[in-house]
Design an enzyme around this catalytic site. Structure first.
Site, mmCIF file in Angstrom:
data_model
loop_
_atom_site.group_PDB
_atom_site.id
_atom_site.type_symbol
_atom_site.label_atom_id
_atom_site.label_comp_id
_atom_site.label_asym_id
_atom_site.label_seq_id
_atom_site.Cartn_x
_atom_site.Cartn_y
_atom_site.Cartn_z
ATOM 1 N N THR A 1 0.858 -1.183 0.000
ATOM 2 C CA THR A 1 0.000 0.000 0.000
ATOM 3 C C THR A 1 0.893 1.232 0.000
ATOM 4 O OG1 THR A 1 -1.792 -1.145 1.153
ATOM 5 C CG2 THR A 1 -1.766 1.258 1.300
ATOM 6 N N VAL B 1 2.297 5.150 0.114
ATOM 7 C CA VAL B 1 2.225 6.466 0.738
ATOM 8 C C VAL B 1 1.995 7.503 -0.363
ATOM 9 C CG1 VAL B 1 3.660 8.228 1.879
ATOM 10 C CG2 VAL B 1 3.624 5.874 2.749
ATOM 11 N N ILE C 1 4.687 -1.124 3.104
ATOM 12 C CA ILE C 1 4.413 0.287 2.863
ATOM 13 C C ILE C 1 5.293 0.750 1.704
ATOM 14 C CG2 ILE C 1 4.560 2.617 3.825
ATOM 15 C CD1 ILE C 1 2.274 0.929 4.992
ATOM 16 N N LYS C 2 4.655 1.226 0.637
ATOM 17 C CA LYS C 2 5.402 1.660 -0.545
ATOM 18 C C LYS C 2 5.803 3.125 -0.411
ATOM 19 C CE LYS C 2 4.281 0.184 -4.746
ATOM 20 N NZ LYS C 2 3.451 -0.126 -5.942
ATOM 21 N N LEU C 3 7.068 3.371 -0.666
ATOM 22 C CA LEU C 3 7.627 4.720 -0.617
ATOM 23 C C LEU C 3 8.437 4.966 -1.882
ATOM 24 C CD1 LEU C 3 8.957 4.315 3.000
ATOM 25 C CD2 LEU C 3 7.312 6.096 2.377
#
Length: 317
Positions: free
Chosen positions: A89, A91, A125-127
Protein backbone atom coordinates in the site's frame (compact mmCIF):
# COMPACT_ATOMS: atom_id res chain seq x y z
CA UNK A 1 1.53 -29.08 -20.63
CA UNK A 2 2.74 -26.84 -17.82
CA UNK A 3 1.89 -23.19 -18.41
CA UNK A 4 4.55 -20.51 -18.57
CA UNK A 5 3.04 -19.00 -15.41
CA UNK A 6 3.36 -22.26 -13.48
CA UNK A 7 6.95 -22.67 -14.69
CA UNK A 8 7.77 -19.11 -13.60
CA UNK A 9 6.41 -19.84 -10.12
CA UNK A 10 9.02 -22.59 -9.74
CA UNK A 11 11.77 -19.96 -9.73
CA UNK A 12 10.12 -16.72 -8.62
CA UNK A 13 7.43 -15.50 -6.24
CA UNK A 14 4.66 -14.19 -8.51
CA UNK A 15 2.86 -11.04 -7.39
CA UNK A 16 -0.27 -9.50 -8.93
CA UNK A 17 -0.02 -5.79 -9.76
CA UNK A 18 -3.61 -4.57 -9.64
CA UNK A 19 -6.37 -2.91 -7.66
CA UNK A 20 -8.90 -5.09 -9.51
CA UNK A 21 -8.89 -7.79 -6.86
CA UNK A 22 -11.67 -9.83 -8.47
CA UNK A 23 -9.08 -10.96 -11.02
CA UNK A 24 -6.67 -12.30 -8.40
CA UNK A 25 -8.01 -15.77 -7.64
CA UNK A 26 -7.50 -17.24 -11.11
CA UNK A 27 -3.75 -16.52 -11.11
CA UNK A 28 -3.03 -17.64 -7.52
CA UNK A 29 -0.34 -15.02 -6.78
CA UNK A 30 1.50 -15.06 -3.45
CA UNK A 31 1.42 -11.27 -2.93
CA UNK A 32 -0.25 -8.24 -4.50
CA UNK A 33 0.78 -4.64 -5.16
CA UNK A 34 -1.30 -1.50 -5.59
CA UNK A 35 -0.52 2.13 -6.34
CA UNK A 36 -2.59 5.35 -6.61
CA UNK A 37 -3.10 4.92 -10.35
CA UNK A 38 -4.34 1.33 -9.99
CA UNK A 39 -6.76 2.28 -7.19
CA UNK A 40 -8.08 5.22 -9.22
CA UNK A 41 -8.60 2.89 -12.19
CA UNK A 42 -10.37 0.30 -10.04
CA UNK A 43 -12.84 2.64 -8.31
CA UNK A 44 -14.09 3.84 -11.68
CA UNK A 45 -15.32 0.30 -12.44
CA UNK A 46 -18.87 -0.59 -11.48
CA UNK A 47 -17.68 -3.57 -9.44
CA UNK A 48 -15.75 -1.35 -7.03
CA UNK A 49 -17.88 1.80 -6.86
CA UNK A 50 -19.72 0.45 -3.78
CA UNK A 51 -16.42 0.34 -1.86
CA UNK A 52 -15.70 3.95 -2.77
CA UNK A 53 -19.25 5.09 -2.01
CA UNK A 54 -19.32 3.33 1.37
CA UNK A 55 -15.94 4.75 2.37
CA UNK A 56 -17.06 8.28 1.49
CA UNK A 57 -20.42 7.77 3.23
CA UNK A 58 -18.77 6.52 6.42
CA UNK A 59 -16.37 9.48 6.58
CA UNK A 60 -18.32 12.18 4.76
CA UNK A 61 -17.11 15.10 6.88
CA UNK A 62 -13.43 14.13 6.86
CA UNK A 63 -10.75 15.54 4.52
CA UNK A 64 -10.19 13.78 1.20
CA UNK A 65 -6.74 12.46 2.18
CA UNK A 66 -8.29 10.87 5.30
CA UNK A 67 -10.83 9.11 3.09
CA UNK A 68 -8.17 7.98 0.61
CA UNK A 69 -6.27 6.26 3.42
CA UNK A 70 -9.42 4.36 4.40
CA UNK A 71 -10.05 3.49 0.76
CA UNK A 72 -6.53 2.06 0.41
CA UNK A 73 -7.07 -0.07 3.50
CA UNK A 74 -10.49 -1.21 2.22
CA UNK A 75 -8.88 -2.45 -1.00
CA UNK A 76 -5.92 -3.95 0.81
CA UNK A 77 -8.20 -5.81 3.21
CA UNK A 78 -10.20 -7.33 0.35
CA UNK A 79 -7.03 -8.30 -1.51
CA UNK A 80 -5.62 -10.05 1.57
CA UNK A 81 -8.69 -12.28 1.71
CA UNK A 82 -7.64 -13.70 -1.67
CA UNK A 83 -3.88 -14.16 -1.30
CA UNK A 84 -1.71 -15.95 1.27
CA UNK A 85 1.00 -13.30 1.41
CA UNK A 86 1.42 -9.54 1.55
CA UNK A 87 -0.15 -6.48 -0.01
CA UNK A 88 1.75 -3.28 -0.80
CA UNK A 89 0.00 0.00 0.00
CA UNK A 90 1.52 3.27 -1.17
CA UNK A 91 2.22 6.47 0.74
CA UNK A 92 0.89 9.59 -1.01
CA UNK A 93 3.44 10.57 -3.67
CA UNK A 94 3.09 14.21 -2.62
CA UNK A 95 5.10 13.27 0.48
CA UNK A 96 8.03 11.95 -1.58
CA UNK A 97 10.39 14.72 -0.38
CA UNK A 98 9.20 14.85 3.24
CA UNK A 99 10.82 12.22 5.45
CA UNK A 100 8.85 12.89 8.64
CA UNK A 101 5.44 13.05 6.98
CA UNK A 102 6.24 9.84 5.08
CA UNK A 103 7.11 8.16 8.39
CA UNK A 104 3.89 9.46 9.95
CA UNK A 105 1.82 8.25 7.00
CA UNK A 106 3.43 4.81 7.08
CA UNK A 107 2.60 4.50 10.76
CA UNK A 108 -0.99 5.66 10.14
CA UNK A 109 -1.55 3.11 7.39
CA UNK A 110 -0.20 0.27 9.53
CA UNK A 111 -2.45 1.33 12.43
CA UNK A 112 -5.48 1.33 10.14
CA UNK A 113 -4.63 -2.19 8.99
CA UNK A 114 -4.08 -3.36 12.56
CA UNK A 115 -7.39 -1.78 13.61
CA UNK A 116 -8.96 -3.88 10.82
CA UNK A 117 -7.42 -7.00 12.35
CA UNK A 118 -4.53 -7.37 9.91
CA UNK A 119 -1.00 -7.86 11.22
CA UNK A 120 1.80 -5.65 9.97
CA UNK A 121 3.69 -8.72 8.73
CA UNK A 122 1.21 -8.86 5.82
CA UNK A 123 1.71 -5.24 4.77
CA UNK A 124 4.43 -3.51 2.78
CA UNK A 125 4.41 0.29 2.86
CA UNK A 126 5.40 1.66 -0.54
CA UNK A 127 7.63 4.72 -0.62
CA UNK A 128 9.21 6.53 -3.56
CA UNK A 129 12.96 5.85 -3.78
CA UNK A 130 13.97 9.45 -3.15
CA UNK A 131 16.63 10.21 -0.54
CA UNK A 132 13.82 11.28 1.80
CA UNK A 133 11.73 8.19 1.09
CA UNK A 134 14.70 5.92 1.79
CA UNK A 135 15.37 7.69 5.10
CA UNK A 136 11.70 7.20 6.04
CA UNK A 137 12.03 3.49 5.27
CA UNK A 138 15.09 3.27 7.51
CA UNK A 139 13.04 4.53 10.47
CA UNK A 140 9.94 2.46 9.70
CA UNK A 141 11.90 -0.75 9.25
CA UNK A 142 13.37 -0.36 12.74
CA UNK A 143 9.78 -0.20 14.05
CA UNK A 144 8.88 -3.46 12.36
CA UNK A 145 7.07 -1.76 9.47
CA UNK A 146 8.24 -3.37 6.24
CA UNK A 147 8.81 -1.10 3.25
CA UNK A 148 8.67 -1.52 -0.52
CA UNK A 149 10.82 1.06 -2.31
CA UNK A 150 9.08 1.99 -5.54
CA UNK A 151 9.88 4.20 -8.53
CA UNK A 152 13.36 2.70 -8.54
CA UNK A 153 15.37 3.10 -11.73
CA UNK A 154 19.04 2.94 -10.77
CA UNK A 155 21.68 1.02 -8.86
CA UNK A 156 22.32 3.91 -6.49
CA UNK A 157 18.66 3.91 -5.41
CA UNK A 158 18.86 0.15 -4.91
CA UNK A 159 22.12 0.35 -2.96
CA UNK A 160 20.80 3.10 -0.67
CA UNK A 161 17.57 1.16 -0.07
CA UNK A 162 19.49 -1.96 0.91
CA UNK A 163 21.79 -0.04 3.26
CA UNK A 164 18.68 1.45 4.89
CA UNK A 165 17.37 -2.05 5.53
CA UNK A 166 14.33 -1.85 3.25
CA UNK A 167 12.41 -5.12 3.04
CA UNK A 168 11.95 -4.96 -0.73
CA UNK A 169 12.62 -2.86 -3.81
CA UNK A 170 10.61 -2.53 -7.03
CA UNK A 171 12.86 -1.69 -10.00
CA UNK A 172 10.70 -0.58 -12.94
CA UNK A 173 11.63 -2.63 -15.99
CA UNK A 174 9.10 -1.30 -18.50
CA UNK A 175 9.56 2.37 -17.75
CA UNK A 176 13.33 2.03 -18.20
CA UNK A 177 12.68 0.31 -21.54
CA UNK A 178 10.25 3.10 -22.50
CA UNK A 179 12.84 5.81 -21.85
CA UNK A 180 15.58 4.24 -23.96
CA UNK A 181 13.18 3.43 -26.77
CA UNK A 182 11.89 7.01 -26.82
CA UNK A 183 15.43 8.41 -26.80
CA UNK A 184 16.42 6.25 -29.76
CA UNK A 185 13.35 7.20 -31.78
CA UNK A 186 13.48 5.84 -35.32
CA UNK A 187 16.89 4.27 -34.60
CA UNK A 188 15.46 1.83 -32.03
CA UNK A 189 16.23 -1.78 -32.94
CA UNK A 190 13.86 -4.09 -31.05
CA UNK A 191 15.69 -7.24 -32.13
CA UNK A 192 18.97 -5.84 -30.81
CA UNK A 193 17.57 -4.24 -27.64
CA UNK A 194 14.97 -6.81 -26.63
CA UNK A 195 15.19 -10.03 -24.62
CA UNK A 196 18.31 -10.27 -22.49
CA UNK A 197 19.53 -6.96 -23.97
CA UNK A 198 16.44 -5.04 -22.85
CA UNK A 199 17.77 -2.08 -20.81
CA UNK A 200 15.13 -2.62 -18.11
CA UNK A 201 16.01 -6.30 -17.82
CA UNK A 202 19.71 -5.45 -17.65
CA UNK A 203 19.08 -2.92 -14.87
CA UNK A 204 17.29 -5.48 -12.68
CA UNK A 205 19.94 -8.11 -13.39
CA UNK A 206 22.65 -5.67 -12.29
CA UNK A 207 20.78 -4.81 -9.07
CA UNK A 208 20.09 -8.49 -8.33
CA UNK A 209 23.77 -9.33 -8.82
CA UNK A 210 24.84 -6.43 -6.59
CA UNK A 211 22.55 -7.53 -3.76
CA UNK A 212 23.54 -11.19 -3.90
CA UNK A 213 27.26 -10.37 -4.20
CA UNK A 214 27.27 -8.26 -1.05
CA UNK A 215 24.79 -10.36 0.91
CA UNK A 216 21.89 -7.92 1.27
CA UNK A 217 18.62 -9.41 2.49
CA UNK A 218 16.46 -6.80 0.72
CA UNK A 219 14.16 -8.58 -1.75
CA UNK A 220 14.25 -7.65 -5.45
CA UNK A 221 10.84 -7.47 -7.12
CA UNK A 222 10.90 -6.59 -10.81
CA UNK A 223 7.94 -4.37 -11.74
CA UNK A 224 6.34 -2.37 -14.56
CA UNK A 225 6.47 -4.92 -17.36
CA UNK A 226 5.49 -4.30 -20.98
CA UNK A 227 5.95 -7.81 -22.38
CA UNK A 228 6.11 -11.43 -21.25
CA UNK A 229 9.66 -11.53 -22.62
CA UNK A 230 10.77 -9.00 -20.01
CA UNK A 231 9.22 -11.23 -17.34
CA UNK A 232 10.70 -14.53 -18.48
CA UNK A 233 14.15 -12.95 -18.90
CA UNK A 234 14.03 -12.30 -15.14
CA UNK A 235 12.85 -15.77 -14.09
CA UNK A 236 14.62 -16.47 -10.81
CA UNK A 237 14.37 -12.90 -9.52
CA UNK A 238 13.14 -12.95 -5.90
CA UNK A 239 9.71 -11.67 -6.91
CA UNK A 240 8.04 -10.26 -10.04
CA UNK A 241 4.89 -8.15 -9.85
CA UNK A 242 2.81 -8.57 -12.98
CA UNK A 243 -0.38 -6.98 -14.34
CA UNK A 244 -3.45 -9.19 -14.91
CA UNK A 245 -3.19 -8.96 -18.71
CA UNK A 246 0.38 -10.28 -18.70
CA UNK A 247 -0.48 -12.91 -16.08
CA UNK A 248 -3.18 -14.09 -18.48
CA UNK A 249 -0.72 -14.26 -21.38
CA UNK A 250 1.65 -16.34 -19.26
CA UNK A 251 -1.21 -18.61 -18.23
CA UNK A 252 -2.23 -19.06 -21.87
CA UNK A 253 1.32 -19.90 -22.96
CA UNK A 254 3.06 -23.27 -22.85
CA UNK A 255 6.44 -21.85 -23.86
CA UNK A 256 9.39 -23.14 -21.86
CA UNK A 257 10.55 -20.82 -19.08
CA UNK A 258 14.14 -21.27 -17.95
CA UNK A 259 15.74 -19.81 -14.85
CA UNK A 260 17.79 -16.74 -15.79
CA UNK A 261 18.78 -15.39 -12.36
CA UNK A 262 20.28 -17.39 -9.50
CA UNK A 263 22.41 -16.41 -6.50
CA UNK A 264 24.56 -19.43 -7.35
CA UNK A 265 25.31 -18.27 -10.89
CA UNK A 266 26.15 -14.57 -10.80
CA UNK A 267 27.86 -12.86 -13.73
CA UNK A 268 29.80 -9.58 -13.88
CA UNK A 269 29.95 -9.34 -10.10
CA UNK A 270 30.81 -5.88 -8.74
CA UNK A 271 33.97 -5.49 -6.67
CA UNK A 272 33.02 -2.36 -4.72
CA UNK A 273 29.92 -1.14 -2.95
CA UNK A 274 28.21 2.01 -4.21
CA UNK A 275 28.85 5.14 -2.11
CA UNK A 276 25.52 6.19 -0.65
CA UNK A 277 25.96 9.24 1.58
CA UNK A 278 23.45 11.96 0.67
CA UNK A 279 25.76 13.99 -1.58
CA UNK A 280 26.97 10.90 -3.46
CA UNK A 281 23.40 9.60 -3.82
CA UNK A 282 22.10 12.87 -5.25
CA UNK A 283 25.05 13.26 -7.62
CA UNK A 284 24.87 9.69 -8.94
CA UNK A 285 21.10 9.89 -9.42
CA UNK A 286 21.44 13.26 -11.16
CA UNK A 287 24.19 11.82 -13.36
CA UNK A 288 21.80 9.18 -14.70
CA UNK A 289 19.33 11.07 -16.89
CA UNK A 290 16.94 8.15 -17.31
CA UNK A 291 16.61 7.52 -13.57
CA UNK A 292 16.25 11.22 -12.74
CA UNK A 293 13.60 11.81 -15.38
CA UNK A 294 11.59 8.64 -14.70
CA UNK A 295 11.61 9.19 -10.92
CA UNK A 296 10.35 12.76 -11.36
CA UNK A 297 7.75 11.70 -13.90
CA UNK A 298 6.57 8.81 -11.72
CA UNK A 299 6.06 11.06 -8.71
CA UNK A 300 4.15 13.58 -10.84
CA UNK A 301 1.86 10.89 -12.29
CA UNK A 302 1.09 9.28 -8.92
CA UNK A 303 0.54 12.70 -7.33
CA UNK A 304 -1.79 13.74 -10.16
CA UNK A 305 -3.81 10.54 -9.75
CA UNK A 306 -4.09 11.21 -6.01
CA UNK A 307 -5.57 14.61 -6.85
CA UNK A 308 -8.02 12.99 -9.31
CA UNK A 309 -9.05 10.54 -6.59
CA UNK A 310 -9.63 13.41 -4.16
CA UNK A 311 -11.84 15.17 -6.71
CA UNK A 312 -13.79 11.96 -7.28
CA UNK A 313 -14.31 11.64 -3.52
CA UNK A 314 -15.43 15.26 -3.23
CA UNK A 315 -17.97 14.73 -6.01
CA UNK A 316 -19.62 11.96 -3.97
CA UNK A 317 -20.08 13.93 -0.75
Amino acid sequence: MTTALDQLKQYTTVVADTGDFQQLAQYKPQDATTNPSLILKAVQKDAYKPILEKTVRDHRDEPADFIIDRLLIAFGTEILKLIPGRVSTEVDARLSFDTQRSIDKGRELIKLYEDAGIGRERILIKLASTWEGIRAAEVLQKEGIKCNMTLLFSLVQAAASAEAGAQLISPFVGRIYDWYKKQAGADWDEAKNGGANDPGVQSVRRIYTYYKTFGYNTEVMGASFRTTSQITELAGCDLLTISPDLLQKLQDSNDTVERKLSPDALHDKPTERVAIDEASFRFQLNDEAMATEKLSEGIRVFAADAVKLEKLIDSLR
